[in-house]
Design an enzyme around this catalytic site. Structure first.
Site, PDB file in Angstrom:
ATOM      1  N   GLY A  46     -20.397  45.653 -38.646  1.00 19.01           N
ATOM      2  CA  GLY A  46     -19.690  46.906 -38.439  1.00 19.01           C
ATOM      3  C   GLY A  46     -18.194  46.704 -38.623  1.00 19.01           C
ATOM      4  O   GLY A  46     -17.687  45.589 -38.462  1.00 19.01           O
ATOM      5  N   GLN A  51      -9.339  48.149 -38.203  1.00 17.06           N
ATOM      6  CA  GLN A  51      -9.431  46.713 -38.498  1.00 17.06           C
ATOM      7  C   GLN A  51      -8.901  46.375 -39.898  1.00 17.06           C
ATOM      8  O   GLN A  51      -8.692  45.203 -40.204  1.00 17.06           O
ATOM      9  CB  GLN A  51     -10.883  46.233 -38.363  1.00 17.06           C
ATOM     10  CG  GLN A  51     -11.394  46.272 -36.932  1.00 17.06           C
ATOM     11  CD  GLN A  51     -12.828  45.814 -36.850  1.00 17.06           C
ATOM     12  OE1 GLN A  51     -13.740  46.605 -37.006  1.00 17.06           O
ATOM     13  NE2 GLN A  51     -13.041  44.525 -36.626  1.00 17.06           N
ATOM     14  N   CYS A  94     -16.918  39.748 -33.563  1.00 17.75           N
ATOM     15  CA  CYS A  94     -16.098  40.801 -34.171  1.00 17.75           C
ATOM     16  C   CYS A  94     -15.333  40.183 -35.326  1.00 17.75           C
ATOM     17  O   CYS A  94     -14.818  39.074 -35.194  1.00 17.75           O
ATOM     18  CB  CYS A  94     -15.123  41.334 -33.114  1.00 17.75           C
ATOM     19  SG  CYS A  94     -14.024  42.614 -33.726  1.00 17.75           S
ATOM     20  N   LEU A  95     -15.241  40.930 -36.429  1.00 19.54           N
ATOM     21  CA  LEU A  95     -14.510  40.397 -37.589  1.00 19.54           C
ATOM     22  C   LEU A  95     -13.024  40.208 -37.265  1.00 19.54           C
ATOM     23  O   LEU A  95     -12.351  39.433 -37.924  1.00 19.54           O
ATOM     24  CB  LEU A  95     -14.676  41.334 -38.794  1.00 19.54           C
ATOM     25  CG  LEU A  95     -16.101  41.403 -39.367  1.00 19.54           C
ATOM     26  CD1 LEU A  95     -16.160  42.412 -40.497  1.00 19.54           C
ATOM     27  CD2 LEU A  95     -16.574  40.042 -39.840  1.00 19.54           C
ATOM     28  N   HIS A 136     -19.313  49.233 -29.555  1.00 25.10           N
ATOM     29  CA  HIS A 136     -18.297  48.249 -29.941  1.00 25.10           C
ATOM     30  C   HIS A 136     -17.298  48.880 -30.923  1.00 25.10           C
ATOM     31  O   HIS A 136     -16.079  48.726 -30.782  1.00 25.10           O
ATOM     32  CB  HIS A 136     -19.008  47.042 -30.577  1.00 25.10           C
ATOM     33  CG  HIS A 136     -18.112  45.988 -31.151  1.00 25.10           C
ATOM     34  ND1 HIS A 136     -18.107  44.685 -30.692  1.00 25.10           N
ATOM     35  CD2 HIS A 136     -17.194  46.018 -32.146  1.00 25.10           C
ATOM     36  CE1 HIS A 136     -17.227  43.982 -31.378  1.00 25.10           C
ATOM     37  NE2 HIS A 136     -16.653  44.765 -32.267  1.00 25.10           N
ATOM     38  N   GLU A 137     -17.821  49.617 -31.917  1.00 23.44           N
ATOM     39  CA  GLU A 137     -16.948  50.202 -32.942  1.00 23.44           C
ATOM     40  C   GLU A 137     -16.116  51.357 -32.383  1.00 23.44           C
ATOM     41  O   GLU A 137     -14.945  51.503 -32.722  1.00 23.44           O
ATOM     42  CB  GLU A 137     -17.768  50.669 -34.150  1.00 23.44           C
ATOM     43  CG  GLU A 137     -18.547  49.566 -34.864  1.00 23.44           C
ATOM     44  CD  GLU A 137     -17.704  48.380 -35.288  1.00 23.44           C
ATOM     45  OE1 GLU A 137     -16.493  48.545 -35.540  1.00 23.44           O
ATOM     46  OE2 GLU A 137     -18.255  47.265 -35.349  1.00 23.44           O
ATOM     47  N   HIS A 140     -13.110  50.133 -30.762  1.00 26.05           N
ATOM     48  CA  HIS A 140     -12.006  49.833 -31.688  1.00 26.05           C
ATOM     49  C   HIS A 140     -11.110  51.054 -31.898  1.00 26.05           C
ATOM     50  O   HIS A 140      -9.895  50.940 -31.991  1.00 26.05           O
ATOM     51  CB  HIS A 140     -12.542  49.409 -33.062  1.00 26.05           C
ATOM     52  CG  HIS A 140     -12.874  47.957 -33.166  1.00 26.05           C
ATOM     53  ND1 HIS A 140     -11.942  46.963 -32.965  1.00 26.05           N
ATOM     54  CD2 HIS A 140     -14.030  47.313 -33.468  1.00 26.05           C
ATOM     55  CE1 HIS A 140     -12.521  45.780 -33.139  1.00 26.05           C
ATOM     56  NE2 HIS A 140     -13.785  45.957 -33.436  1.00 26.05           N
TER      57      HIS A 140
HETATM   58 ZN    ZN Z   1     -15.208  44.503 -33.790  1.00 26.79          ZN
END
Ligand code: ZN
Length: 175
Positions: A46, A51, A94-95, A136-137, A140
């Site tokens: 995701g 991000q 997480c990226l 989670h997204e 963000h």
């Molecule tokens: Zn993340």
């Protein structure tokens, strides 16, 4: 296709609250396409627009398995309208917090309202991995990272490692 760069913590931009999208137009679809490519390139499940430095309430996801065909999902202005009392624990990554994982408790199920890739209003109920990913997204979009939901000690440890890695990367570029 423009290659988007994924921002890593600690970075103030990841703390920004993203703005709602007014129109799902060609430009926004292009952003979602580019985000998806960046996400696949980094082997993520995701990615939120912030991000890649774009403070818009846009998320892309793909939870298909390695052997399965791609199944991209797009969430514009996602809004969690309900969460279950039952909790679930998943080891999250997480990226923007590369190579660090931690167990996070979240509601097991949630309902989410959003606009899809074509700007059509949708509402789904999610459980399991999908429910965790959506939450989670959406975090963000509100400037929250999964490391904010773990112990302070563990968070400090992860941030220290990331800061060190970034310093080394900068050094590398200077040479
Ligand atoms: Zn993340």
């Amino acid at each position: 296709m423009a290659k988007l760069k994924i921002i890593c913590a600690p970075d103030d931009r990841l703390r920004e609250i993203s703005e709602p999208v007014e129109n799902v137009d060609k430009a926004l679809q292009k952003l979602m396409d580019d985000m998806l490519q960046a996400m696949y390139g980094a082997y993520g499940l995701g990615l939120a627009a912030i991000q890649v430095g774009v403070p818009k309430r846009v998320v892309v996801m793909d939870l298909s398995g390695e052997e399965e065909p791609a199944a991209p999902q797009y969430y514009v202005n996602p809004e969690i309208t309900w969460t279950s009392d039952e909790q679930n624990t998943f080891k999250e990554g997480c990226l923007s917090v590369p190579e660090n994982f931690a167990e996070v408790d979240r509601p097991e199920k949630c309902r989410v309202k959003f606009l899809d890739y074509n700007g059509k209003a949708q509402e789904i109920e999610a459980d399991g991995m999908l429910a965790t990913c959506i939450q989670h997204e959406v975090d963000h979009l509100n400037g929250i990272l999964f490391i904010d939901r773990i112990s302070k000690l563990k968070r400090k440890m992860i941030l220290k490692k990331l800061t060190k890695a970034q310093r080394e990367e900068l050094k590398g570029h200077a040479l």
